[in-house]
Design a protein around this motif. Structure first.
Motif, PDB file in Angstrom:
ATOM      1  N   ASN A  47       3.654   8.551  -4.144  1.00 13.41           N
ATOM      2  CA  ASN A  47       2.884   7.796  -5.130  1.00 13.41           C
ATOM      3  C   ASN A  47       3.452   6.401  -5.361  1.00 13.41           C
ATOM      4  O   ASN A  47       2.719   5.478  -5.720  1.00 13.41           O
ATOM      5  CB  ASN A  47       2.863   8.561  -6.467  1.00 13.41           C
TER       6      ASN A  47
ATOM      7  N   ASP B 233      -4.420   9.645   1.260  1.00 15.81           N
ATOM      8  CA  ASP B 233      -5.706   9.974   0.650  1.00 15.81           C
ATOM      9  C   ASP B 233      -6.897   9.283   1.316  1.00 15.81           C
ATOM     10  O   ASP B 233      -8.015   9.356   0.808  1.00 15.81           O
ATOM     11  CB  ASP B 233      -5.681   9.615  -0.836  1.00 15.81           C
TER      12      ASP B 233
ATOM     13  N   GLU C 190      -1.766   6.442  -0.990  1.00 18.76           N
ATOM     14  CA  GLU C 190      -3.077   5.840  -0.701  1.00 18.76           C
ATOM     15  C   GLU C 190      -3.461   6.061   0.758  1.00 18.76           C
ATOM     16  O   GLU C 190      -4.630   6.335   1.074  1.00 18.76           O
ATOM     17  CB  GLU C 190      -3.032   4.347  -1.015  1.00 18.76           C
TER      18      GLU C 190
ATOM     19  N   THR D 236       0.847  -1.195   0.000  1.00 14.80           N
ATOM     20  CA  THR D 236       0.000   0.000   0.000  1.00 14.80           C
ATOM     21  C   THR D 236       0.882   1.243   0.000  1.00 14.80           C
ATOM     22  O   THR D 236       1.785   1.373   0.829  1.00 14.80           O
ATOM     23  CB  THR D 236      -0.920   0.012   1.230  1.00 14.80           C
ATOM     24  N   SER D 237       0.634   2.155  -0.914  1.00  8.16           N
ATOM     25  CA  SER D 237       1.508   3.315  -1.057  1.00  8.16           C
ATOM     26  C   SER D 237       1.234   4.363   0.020  1.00  8.16           C
ATOM     27  O   SER D 237       0.149   4.434   0.599  1.00  8.16           O
ATOM     28  CB  SER D 237       1.340   3.944  -2.442  1.00  8.16           C
TER      29      SER D 237
ATOM     30  N   ALA E 161      -7.184   5.797   2.568  1.00 11.21           N
ATOM     31  CA  ALA E 161      -7.489   4.381   2.349  1.00 11.21           C
ATOM     32  C   ALA E 161      -7.816   3.652   3.650  1.00 11.21           C
ATOM     33  O   ALA E 161      -8.525   2.641   3.635  1.00 11.21           O
ATOM     34  CB  ALA E 161      -6.308   3.690   1.657  1.00 11.21           C
TER      35      ALA E 161
END
Length: 267
Positions: free
Chosen positions: A105, A80, A77, A73-74, A82
């Motif tokens: 990213n 933002d 993410e 998982t970045s 997640a």
């Protein structure tokens, strides 16, 4: 510089990836740490294994009071949203201050943790949660307490035949208080001192002091730090025998300000 020659493997499933790992290949997640090491020839693996497309390597799932975050998982993410709830809000705030958006990213939470640079954000923050790193081998999954995962400079508790598959953290109540402070000379730079404090109702408060060229110092009961932040921060840092006075001063400041930030959230 350019990397030494190496092979590239894109395994079709986890058993194939683990087989390549046993043969000495190096796993690749986002490549934001391994890429520069390859270019500088600090790492010269015969083969690099690309894990990004494998099932379950990225993504978030919540079950039975725990949030399982795929190692792939970045940072972006997480930034933002997640991860849901209070835990997600805390981790998003951490992710937002990692390097730059272009790095976020591509970079991953698991890649950063497994790389074990003592100044990295997830290395400093994740041990504050009473969670586990999930290691995968041919024998199945193994849980490693996050407080015990990083053993030294770029050294972890992963065995040679294991890869970091996920991170598991407890879901937090809305009342959980959080304080986080890190010192960087400029935005995007690695920290010179990082501290965080987590206070969950009904459980001992926890704190971590990190980015000091040593494994993270996990304080399993940070009640005294929250009660007397300045004095207790000074006492803790005095016991570390840091060589440079400026580093000790930053460490004291980090712990002190993280504790104050946790209290300010309640006001």
């Amino acid at each position: 510089m350019k990397p030494a020659p190496f092979g590239y493997a894109r395994p079709g499933d986890w058993p194939e990836a683990l087989s390549l790992l046993r043969d000495g290949a190096r796993p690749l997640a986002g490549g934001q740490s391994l890429g520069p090491m390859l270019n500088l020839r600090l790492a010269q693996p015969a083969t690099v294994i690309d894990l990004r497309h494998l099932p379950g390597f990225a993504g978030v799932a919540v079950q039975d009071g725990y949030c399982r975050i795929g190692a792939g998982t970045s940072h972006a993410e997480i930034e933002d949203g997640a991860i849901p709830g209070r835990l997600g809000a805390i981790l998003a705030g951490v992710a937002r201050r990692i390097a730059y958006r272009a790095v976020r990213n591509r970079g991953t939470i698991g890649g950063s943790l497994a790389h074990a640079d003592p100044a990295a954000d997830w290395v400093a923050v994740l041990p504050c949660f009473d969670g586990a790193a999930i290691a995968l081998s041919a024998s199945g999954e193994r849980r490693i307490p996050l407080a015990d995962f990083v053993l030294g400079l770029m050294e972890t508790a992963l065995r040679p035949d294991e890869v970091l598959r996920a991170i598991e953290l407890p879901v937090l109540p809305p009342e959980a208080r959080w304080g986080h402070w890190k010192f960087c000379r400029k935005p995007g730079e690695f920290s010179k001192a990082t501290a965080c404090v987590l206070a969950v109702p009904g459980a001992p408060s926890r704190a971590v002091l990190a980015a000091l060229d040593m494994p993270p110092l996990v304080i399993a009961d940070a009640g005294a730090l929250l009660a007397a932040p300045e004095a207790e921060a000074a006492r803790i840092v005095a016991g570390l025998a840091l060589r440079d006075p400026w580093r000790a001063a930053l460490a004291r400041t980090a712990l002190h300000r993280a504790a104050l930030a946790a209290w300010e959230m309640e006001e």
